[in-house]
Scaffold this motif. Structure first.
Motif, mmCIF file in Angstrom:
data_model
loop_
_atom_site.group_PDB
_atom_site.id
_atom_site.type_symbol
_atom_site.label_atom_id
_atom_site.label_comp_id
_atom_site.label_asym_id
_atom_site.label_seq_id
_atom_site.Cartn_x
_atom_site.Cartn_y
_atom_site.Cartn_z
ATOM 1 N N ARG A 168 6.646 -27.911 -53.482
ATOM 2 C CA ARG A 168 5.838 -28.143 -52.277
ATOM 3 C C ARG A 168 6.722 -28.533 -51.103
ATOM 4 N NH1 ARG A 168 2.942 -31.935 -54.159
ATOM 5 N NH2 ARG A 168 3.550 -33.766 -52.934
ATOM 6 N N LYS A 212 5.942 -31.286 -56.751
ATOM 7 C CA LYS A 212 6.392 -31.803 -55.453
ATOM 8 C C LYS A 212 7.657 -31.123 -54.954
ATOM 9 C CE LYS A 212 7.385 -36.001 -52.859
ATOM 10 N NZ LYS A 212 7.461 -37.487 -52.879
ATOM 11 N N ASP A 268 -1.211 -32.944 -47.462
ATOM 12 C CA ASP A 268 -0.209 -32.430 -48.397
ATOM 13 C C ASP A 268 -0.188 -30.903 -48.397
ATOM 14 O OD1 ASP A 268 0.756 -34.943 -49.870
ATOM 15 O OD2 ASP A 268 -1.429 -35.113 -49.990
ATOM 16 N N VAL A 269 -1.356 -30.296 -48.206
ATOM 17 C CA VAL A 269 -1.491 -28.832 -48.184
ATOM 18 C C VAL A 269 -2.477 -28.466 -47.082
ATOM 19 C CG1 VAL A 269 -2.255 -26.779 -49.469
ATOM 20 C CG2 VAL A 269 -1.000 -28.599 -50.653
ATOM 21 N N LEU A 314 0.800 -26.387 -56.251
ATOM 22 C CA LEU A 314 1.614 -27.055 -55.239
ATOM 23 C C LEU A 314 1.492 -28.574 -55.334
ATOM 24 C CD1 LEU A 314 1.034 -24.746 -52.129
ATOM 25 C CD2 LEU A 314 3.189 -25.099 -53.357
ATOM 26 N N LEU A 315 0.285 -29.069 -55.597
ATOM 27 C CA LEU A 315 0.104 -30.519 -55.707
ATOM 28 C C LEU A 315 0.820 -31.077 -56.935
ATOM 29 C CD1 LEU A 315 -3.658 -30.894 -54.670
ATOM 30 C CD2 LEU A 315 -1.626 -31.440 -53.302
ATOM 31 N N PRO A 317 2.815 -27.006 -46.247
ATOM 32 C CA PRO A 317 2.644 -25.901 -47.184
ATOM 33 C C PRO A 317 1.246 -25.303 -46.963
ATOM 34 C CG PRO A 317 3.373 -27.894 -48.302
ATOM 35 C CD PRO A 317 2.945 -28.295 -46.932
#
Length: 753
Positions: A351, A348, A282-283, A344-345, A308
């Motif tokens: 992100r 969404k 996710d990151v 960021l998490l 991201p």
């Protein structure tokens, strides 16, 4: 797609299966070139830190043991002979041998083809070795590539590089469709987790502690978070301490209570699998602590698949993530990492918007674009190669002997050894080798003012006289500029050359006073010849003895030198010859043609036909070794010295070898009357004028100078005493040969034309 005018290049760097980022980059570069330009031949030379460990693919033409300097020279020979039109270097400190990787420069200096270099590290504060090597690389490369604009600025500021020589080409990246991480998480068992990923060889330089320090706060804010640390421990670290560093990181996660939120994936993954890992995240985080880091392949890959990114502001990150394409936080700032990653998490839409901007930037960095841009540079540098001089007949006419450059290098003490370009370099002082040659020149050169001849003959003779150490019964060789001697006894070669100059002066000096002086000093010193062991030193003494015997028929010591050393040269030949090796030694060295010349002179002086016969046989053999496939003279280069029963290499050709060959062929013509030796003398002489491997003249016709050597990439533009004297003595030999053959059926002027 075809690359205009480029059919074949060589590529040097690390290569898979060696496990490092540079190996991946070089391998990807090769694949991109082959895919984009399928007709292009790409030879790969892989740097090898553990010879025998890696099972290289067929794409690798050869591997080069990192610490074996001779292997670099061997690779240069292979590249030069391969027909490659350019070499693309992947440069990183630490992958090439020698201080700061200087063995690479030894390879480049032996290539005539253009060089382009991708610089994976550009240092703000290089140490002395790093600066020296980088400066040499920058001089040799026609174009350098950096992966960040900051690299261009550093090169300009630190190394003074012309901005036009530098191209900024981003790190290449693979082409993957933009994807939702949820589609990839099941493969790794990460369903229901919010994944933060860092990838790369594990080492303290990666700043992993900073991210682990951020995980307690991230775990509190995002209970499903998982920080994945993907990559094997750096091989150098494993060799030093095993997995102790990885174990310390695991202990830190336990100490901070986040062991369930940190996963270590120990392994060096292939590209497709790496991209799957990236797309499952996710990151992406790069907590690198080094502000000067100018390249990060892992960061480029993360951007390419639309991750991201939260990163420290090292050089590459500040450029690739600029304009809101990523998030930058301070070095070592765990709190900032926790804050930005948690944000960021939790958001969404934000992100995903950042992910899409990153993915769009990645589209500009795809490998095909890198291949096309680099190929454009290769086409330009190949097209811009300096044009070699043509072979117009008027440019190959023999030069008239000229002592202007000899005078430039001389003062009241004698002739100085070295120069910087054409300016005498007083730091290295004088040597008897050069002053003995200069003394010979004063006897051989024809049309000069006799007052000038008398002056310089006396200066060079005085140097030889002063060099004689009566107490130790040897000539000294090297003298400092302040006229102090560097030694009490000179080399055997220098003693042999001193005797040679005395014999020639005793026979050929225009003034009786100089002939008398030389005859007397020869008689005083000639006994040392019988103590010389070096074949070349003996050959030099034989040349002096042959001249002395001409001047004084029946001269007993000269006859003894010629008789004994002539027989011993034949014994050497008998002991070392092979079916394809008709030579006195098992190696080639300098002044090779002097050995057969000495036998030829001895054979004529003593009436010994066996000496003459062996002299002709060995001269014919060495002439063949010194003939290129195109039929031009190719001097045995210094890198060829000392290689047992090995054919000579192509470059580092010195003027001394052409002179020796000219004079040996003159001796063969005098002994046989055969015109072929006139032709061989002319072939060797034309080397000075441009009939050589690079078609570049070494002779500076306007002032009597001569460049110091023919290197793969051009001329050594210094003009030392040895080179100047070699040209002028060759001029004298060709001039005398021309007069001797004026009435022959095949005069020399026809051979030259």
């Amino acid at each position: 797609m075809k690359a205009p005018n480029i059919q074949h290049i060589a590529l040097i760097g690390n290569f898979l299966p060696r496990k490092c980022g540079l190996a991946t980059y070089t391998t990807d570069t090769y694949a991109a070139l082959r895919q984009r330009f399928p007709d292009l031949k790409v030879d790969v030379y892989a740097m090898d830190d553990h010879p025998g460990r890696y099972d290289y693919p067929d794409a690798v033409t050869a591997s080069i043991p990192e610490q074996d300097r001779a292997a670099y020279l061997g690779a240069a020979r292979v590249i030069e002979a391969s027909g490659a039109q350019a070499l693309w270097v992947q440069h990183e400190y630490g992958i090439y041998g020698g201080p700061a990787g200087e063995y690479l420069i030894a390879l480049l200096d032996r290539l005539s083809i253009p060089v382009i270099a991708t610089l994976h590290t550009v240092l703000e504060n290089p140490n002395a070795d790093q600066r020296r090597v980088m400066d040499a690389l920058l001089r040799r490369a026609s174009q350098v590539i950096v992966m960040a604009e900051k690299g261009r600025e550093i090169l300009k500021r630190v190394h003074g590089v012309d901005d036009r020589k530098v191209a900024m080409i981003p790190h290449g990246v693979p082409d993957r469709p933009f994807a939702d991480p949820q589609a990839f998480k099941p493969r790794f068992g990460w369903q229901g987790r919010e994944v933060i990923l860092t990838f790369g060889l594990l080492a303290p330089s990666k700043g992993i502690e900073t991210m682990i320090g951020a995980m307690p706060a991230i775990a509190r804010a995002r209970p499903d978070s998982l920080y994945v640390i993907l990559g094997a421990t750096h091989p150098n670290l494993v060799a030093h301490e095993g997995e102790a560093y990885r174990d310390r990181l695991k202990a830190l996660t336990a100490e901070l209570g986040v062991a369930d939120h940190v996963a270590f994936v120990d392994g060096f993954v292939e590209q497709d699998e790496l991209l799957d890992y990236l797309q499952a995240a996710d990151v992406y985080a790069t907590p690198y602590p080094n502000p000067a880091q100018i390249t990060s392949g892992t960061l480029s890959y993360a951007v390419a698949v639309g991750k991201p990114v939260v990163s420290t502001p090292y050089i590459h990150a500040t450029e690739i993530l600029a304009d809101d394409h990523g998030v930058l936080v301070g070095f070592g700032d765990s709190d900032a990492f926790a804050r930005e990653i948690s944000r960021l998490l939790a958001d969404k839409p934000a992100r995903m918007a950042l992910a899409e901007r990153a993915y769009a930037r990645g589209r500009t960095m795809l490998w095909p674009r890198l291949a096309e841009t680099a190929m454009d540079a290769l086409v330009r540098i190949v097209a811009a190669r300096p044009r070699r001089v043509g072979r117009a007949k008027q440019e190959l006419r023999p030069l008239k002997p000229d002592i202007a450059a000899v005078e430039r290098m001389s003062d009241a003490t004698g002739m100085l050894q070295h120069s910087i370009y054409s300016v005498p370099d007083r730091r290295h002082g004088y040597c008897i080798d050069d002053n003995a040659r200069a003394l010979i020149l004063m006897s051989k050169i024809g049309d000069i003012d006799e007052t000038l001849r008398d002056k310089w003959t006396s200066v060079y003779a005085a140097f030889v006289q002063y060099a004689w150490n009566e107490d130790l019964r040897r000539f000294r060789n090297f003298m400092n500029f302040d006229r102090t001697w560097c030694e009490d006894v000179g080399s055997e070669d220098s003693n042999g050359r001193a005797l040679w100059s005395l014999g020639v002066t005793a026979r050929d000096a225009r003034a009786q006073k100089h002939r008398d002086w030389a005859s007397a000093l020869f008689d005083t010193t000639a006994g040392i010849a019988l103590e010389l062991g070096s074949p070349r030193a003996r050959a030099f003494a034989m040349l002096g003895a042959a001249a002395m015997l001409d001047a004084h028929p029946g001269h007993a010591r000269s006859r003894e030198i010629l008789t004994r050393f002539g027989a011993e040269l034949i014994e050497l030949l008998d002991g070392n010859r092979r079916p394809e090796w008709s030579w006195f030694e098992i190696v080639l060295a300098y002044d090779n043609a002097r050995l057969p010349e000495a036998l030829l002179r001895a054979g004529v002086a003593l009436g010994r036909s066996e000496f003459t016969s062996v002299g002709l046989e060995t001269l014919e053999w060495i002439v063949a070794q010194q003939t290129s496939p195109e039929g031009r003279f190719r001097a045995v280069g210094t890198e060829s010295f000392g290689r047992a029963y090995a054919a000579p290499m192509q470059f580092d050709q010195q003027p001394l070898e052409a002179q020796a060959t000219v004079e040996a062929c003159v001796a063969a013509h005098e002994a046989t009357g055969e015109n072929r030796w006139v032709e061989e003398a002319v072939r060797a002489y034309r080397w000075y004028l441009g009939a050589n491997d690079l078609e570049l003249p070494l002779a500076s016709a306007q002032d009597g100078g001569c460049f110091d050597g023919l290197m793969p990439h051009g001329l050594n533009r210094n003009q030392g005493a040895e080179s100047i004297l070699a040209l002028q003595l060759a001029n004298c030999a060709i001039s005398a040969l021309s007069k001797a053959t004026e009435n022959m059926a095949t005069p020399l002027r026809a051979a030259v034309a």
